[in-house]
Design a protein around this motif. Structure first.
Motif, PDB file in Angstrom:
ATOM      1  N   PRO B  41       0.825  -1.214   0.000  1.00 44.70           N
ATOM      2  CA  PRO B  41       0.000   0.000   0.000  1.00 44.70           C
ATOM      3  C   PRO B  41       0.859   1.264   0.000  1.00 44.70           C
ATOM      4  CG  PRO B  41      -0.012  -1.031   2.170  1.00 44.70           C
ATOM      5  CD  PRO B  41       0.751  -1.948   1.271  1.00 44.70           C
ATOM      6  N   ALA B  42       0.236   2.373  -0.372  1.00 45.52           N
ATOM      7  CA  ALA B  42       0.975   3.626  -0.556  1.00 45.52           C
ATOM      8  C   ALA B  42       1.756   4.040   0.688  1.00 45.52           C
ATOM      9  CB  ALA B  42       0.000   4.726  -0.953  1.00 45.52           C
ATOM     10  N   ASP B  43       1.143   3.886   1.873  1.00 44.71           N
ATOM     11  CA  ASP B  43       1.836   4.377   3.075  1.00 44.71           C
ATOM     12  C   ASP B  43       3.045   3.514   3.448  1.00 44.71           C
ATOM     13  OD1 ASP B  43       0.089   2.316   3.674  1.00 44.71           O
ATOM     14  OD2 ASP B  43      -0.226   2.993   5.743  1.00 44.71           O
ATOM     15  N   LEU B  44       3.203   2.357   2.810  1.00 42.65           N
ATOM     16  CA  LEU B  44       4.376   1.526   3.111  1.00 42.65           C
ATOM     17  C   LEU B  44       5.384   1.495   1.964  1.00 42.65           C
ATOM     18  CD1 LEU B  44       2.673  -1.441   4.979  1.00 42.65           C
ATOM     19  CD2 LEU B  44       4.271   0.203   5.968  1.00 42.65           C
ATOM     20  N   LYS B  45       5.076   2.278   0.925  1.00 39.42           N
ATOM     21  CA  LYS B  45       5.966   2.303  -0.242  1.00 39.42           C
ATOM     22  C   LYS B  45       7.377   2.748   0.143  1.00 39.42           C
ATOM     23  CE  LYS B  45       3.695   1.510  -4.341  1.00 39.42           C
ATOM     24  NZ  LYS B  45       3.212   0.141  -4.117  1.00 39.42           N
ATOM     25  N   GLN B  46       7.409   3.759   1.027  1.00 38.15           N
ATOM     26  CA  GLN B  46       8.726   4.287   1.425  1.00 38.15           C
ATOM     27  C   GLN B  46       9.521   3.198   2.159  1.00 38.15           C
ATOM     28  OE1 GLN B  46       8.840   7.118   4.562  1.00 38.15           O
ATOM     29  NE2 GLN B  46      10.974   7.662   4.159  1.00 38.15           N
ATOM     30  N   ALA B  47       8.828   2.461   3.047  1.00 39.40           N
ATOM     31  CA  ALA B  47       9.480   1.371   3.771  1.00 39.40           C
ATOM     32  C   ALA B  47       9.989   0.321   2.789  1.00 39.40           C
ATOM     33  CB  ALA B  47       8.508   0.746   4.754  1.00 39.40           C
ATOM     34  N   PHE B  48       9.195   0.085   1.759  1.00 38.87           N
ATOM     35  CA  PHE B  48       9.585  -0.906   0.765  1.00 38.87           C
ATOM     36  C   PHE B  48      10.842  -0.458   0.010  1.00 38.87           C
ATOM     37  CE2 PHE B  48       8.654  -3.096  -3.439  1.00 38.87           C
ATOM     38  CZ  PHE B  48       9.072  -4.335  -2.999  1.00 38.87           C
ATOM     39  N   GLU B  49      10.881   0.848  -0.266  1.00 36.78           N
ATOM     40  CA  GLU B  49      12.077   1.382  -0.943  1.00 36.78           C
ATOM     41  C   GLU B  49      13.313   1.179  -0.063  1.00 36.78           C
ATOM     42  OE1 GLU B  49      12.268   2.331  -4.156  1.00 36.78           O
ATOM     43  OE2 GLU B  49      10.180   1.670  -4.136  1.00 36.78           O
ATOM     44  N   ILE B  50      13.144   1.427   1.234  1.00 38.31           N
ATOM     45  CA  ILE B  50      14.262   1.241   2.170  1.00 38.31           C
ATOM     46  C   ILE B  50      14.692  -0.226   2.165  1.00 38.31           C
ATOM     47  CG2 ILE B  50      14.910   1.260   4.625  1.00 38.31           C
ATOM     48  CD1 ILE B  50      12.967   3.657   4.934  1.00 38.31           C
TER      49      ILE B  50
END
Lengths: 457, 122
Positions: B41-50
């Motif tokens: 989901p969008a709010d975890l995209k940043q975590a996924f990038e990390i």
């Protein structure tokens, strides 16, 4: 000057042992069995990190969840029978589940139930390690540059049904004592340090459901925090490798022994044992206590860290250890000459991020170390090493060692070294040793450069 | 199908299949493997990038994918559930030269917890 002579013996023994004898300890067999990299247990092999230390202390088993706790997401296997076996079968079943076509499988997750039932490891638990050395000694009369194939050893280790750990180190070939006056011929007998069978022991883990692990066989008694091979450099630590007079005892020497050890409160480690050393008529005994502050515990449980707060303590841990050993040896069993001795030592191992400091002190008191004069002697050895890991494959350290005997003999050793492991199982070490000896008011110095290449597979 | 046959079938299914893990898809093979980005989901995209950058410095993403899909940490064979993710995050963080900050690890732990929840959905 009988005493003087025996100290020359001692110091040359120290040099021979430490400078020219190096053997592997890392066990690729464990890597294969668990399908993991060397870095899981080692900094740069064979030096252990805290997880390797925990693996060793737990008889070659990863910390397991407590009995009775359900395995998360495990498939339901129902039935009657020994609940312990059932639990373990479930684990094997969980790891060996057939995966969907496009789901990935790790090699380690394929466990064979028949192999498990037979008590066999999933892979042949055998590996080889080999060491090549080159040394340069400007002070040597001959053979200033010495190239040698030092040692090839067969290593095996594993655990049967999580109950019976085993470890074996067999020296297929080892060059033994370095003596250029005699040539470089392989020597595989004689020296107590070049025994064919260096270690073979069994560990009965958690005997009868207690926290006690019982260990028997040929092994190095648990004394110092760092066993002989638990290091990145070439030379051995003076605090464990030194010998006194004609006594064959050193903390590094393997012996036939039995040991009971246990981890208590997850952070306290106790070991005690009896040693039946060759050439001795009475059993020797030892004890070890160590304590870990910070970091993961001796069972490899992670500390609970607050991920919202920055603290240097979270990247820091300290292990403190002390030990004692007492024994009596002699020239041979028929001799009336006995040497009663004791060894006591204390170690500290401090890790802060990529930096590591090792401090060690050992004292040995011998009543009759030359088996004739009954001249008692006390030897003190101090060691300090600072180590820094620049990258996961590059590490450097500087070590200072100081040895003093109560007759005035003094030895200082300065040892800087760099260890580089371009691949985790191939290691290159460059070590320099500056040694200054003062024996009977005469000071001699020596400088040796060593290059070691070690592979394990 | 008789009730008995049905019951046997259900038990067998429980023994040999991994229905609870089917929800989380991976894309790519071996060192290219990662979680299917469409399920993040969008709010975890940043975590996924990390995760895609930091968690593949020492090993591939395959390890994490397997841990989440099977519920078992592939190396140590330990349970890999929501109680365990933080400890694994901490273990990775504390490794020398892990080159990760607590914040990054925290985000990845949250992401792994989300993926575990997703994997557990029927």
């Amino acid at each position: 000057m009988r005493a003087g002579l025996s100290y020359i013996f001692l110091i040359s023994g120290l040099l021979i042992l430490s400078g020219f004898f190096t053997q592997a300890y890392a066990i690729p067999a464990f890597s294969r069995e668990h399908n993991t990299e060397c870095a899981t247990c080692h900094t740069i092999y064979p030096e252990l990190n805290e997880y390797g230390d925990a693996f060793l202390k737990n008889g070659f088993v990863w910390n397991k969840q407590k009995k009775g706790e359900p395995l998360a997401n495990a498939p339901q296997v129902k039935g009657e029978g020994d609940p312990d076996i059932l639990r373990q079968l479930k684990e094997v079943a969980a790891a060996g589940l057939p995966q969907k076509v496009d789901e990935p499988t790790a090699a380690s997750s394929k466990k064979s139930e028949p192999l498990w039932l037979a008590g066999l490891p999933q892979t042949l638990p055998i590996s080889l390690a080999a060491t090549l050395n080159a040394s340069y000694n400007d002070d040597a009369k001959y053979d200033k540059v010495d190239l040698s194939t030092r040692a090839i050893s067969l290593l095996a280790g594993g655990v049967i049904r999580d109950k019976l750990g085993f470890f074996l180190k067999y020296n297929l070939y080892s060059e033994g004592i370095f003596d250029p006056a005699q040539s470089n011929t392989p020597l595989n007998l004689g020296s107590p340090y070049a025994n064919d069978l260096e270690e073979f022991y069994l560990v009965w883990r958690n005997a009868l459901g207690s926290p006690l692990n019982l260990k028997a066989g040929r092994f190095r008694p648990t004394l110092s925090l760092w066993k002989k091979n638990n290091k990145t450099g070439i030379s051995d630590f003076a605090t464990t490798s030194f010998r006194v007079g004609k006594s064959t005892f050193s903390a590094d020497a393997p012996a036939d022994a039995v040991e009971a050890n246990a981890i208590l409160f997850n952070r306290l480690y106790l070991a005690t044992g009896l040693v039946d050393r060759k050439g001795q008529d009475a059993n020797e005994g030892y004890g070890h206590v160590s304590l870990k502050i910070g970091g993961s515990d001796f069972k490899a449980n992670e500390p609970d860290i607050d991920l919202d707060k920055e603290s240097i303590f979270d990247y820091m841990y300290l292990v403190l250890g002390c030990y004692g050993y007492t024994g009596r040896n002699s020239f041979d069993l028929y001799s009336q000459q006995r040497n009663n001795f004791y060894r006591a030592g204390a170690d500290a191992d401090l890790i802060v991020k990529s930096a590591r400091i090792k401090l060690a002190f050992a004292r040995e008191n011998d009543k009759n170390p030359d088996y004739s004069s009954h001249q008692s002697n006390t030897t003190d050895v101090l060691l300090a090493q600072a180590e820094y890991m620049f990258t996961p494959d590059l590490l450097a350290f500087a070590r200072y060692e100081y040895l003093t005997v109560n007759d005035g003999t003094r030895t200082h050793r300065y040892i800087p070294a760099v260890a580089y492991a371009p691949i985790q199982n191939v290691k290159l070490t460059i070590e320099y040793q500056h040694v200054s000896d003062k024996i009977s008011a005469i000071t001699t110095t020596s400088n040796i450069a060593l290059l070691g290449v070690r592979v394990a597979f | 199908m008789s009730v008995l046959k049905m019951a046997i079938f259900v038990v067998l299914l429980a023994v040999v299949s991994t229905p609870v893990h089917a929800k989380i898809r991976a894309v790519g093979k071996g060192d290219k493997m990662t979680f299917d980005p469409t399920q993040i989901p969008a709010d975890l995209k940043q975590a996924f990038e990390i995760m895609k950058v930091k968690c593949i410095q020492c090993h591939t993403q395959e390890r994490t994918v397997i841990a989440i899909q099977t519920g078992i940490a592939p190396v140590t064979g330990q349970p890999f559930d929501k109680q365990a993710t933080k400890a694994y995050g901490i273990k990775m963080l504390r490794k020398p030269k892990s080159n990760m900050s607590r914040e990054e690890v925290k985000k990845v732990v949250d992401l792994m917890n989300f993926l575990i929840d997703e994997a557990a959905k029927p």
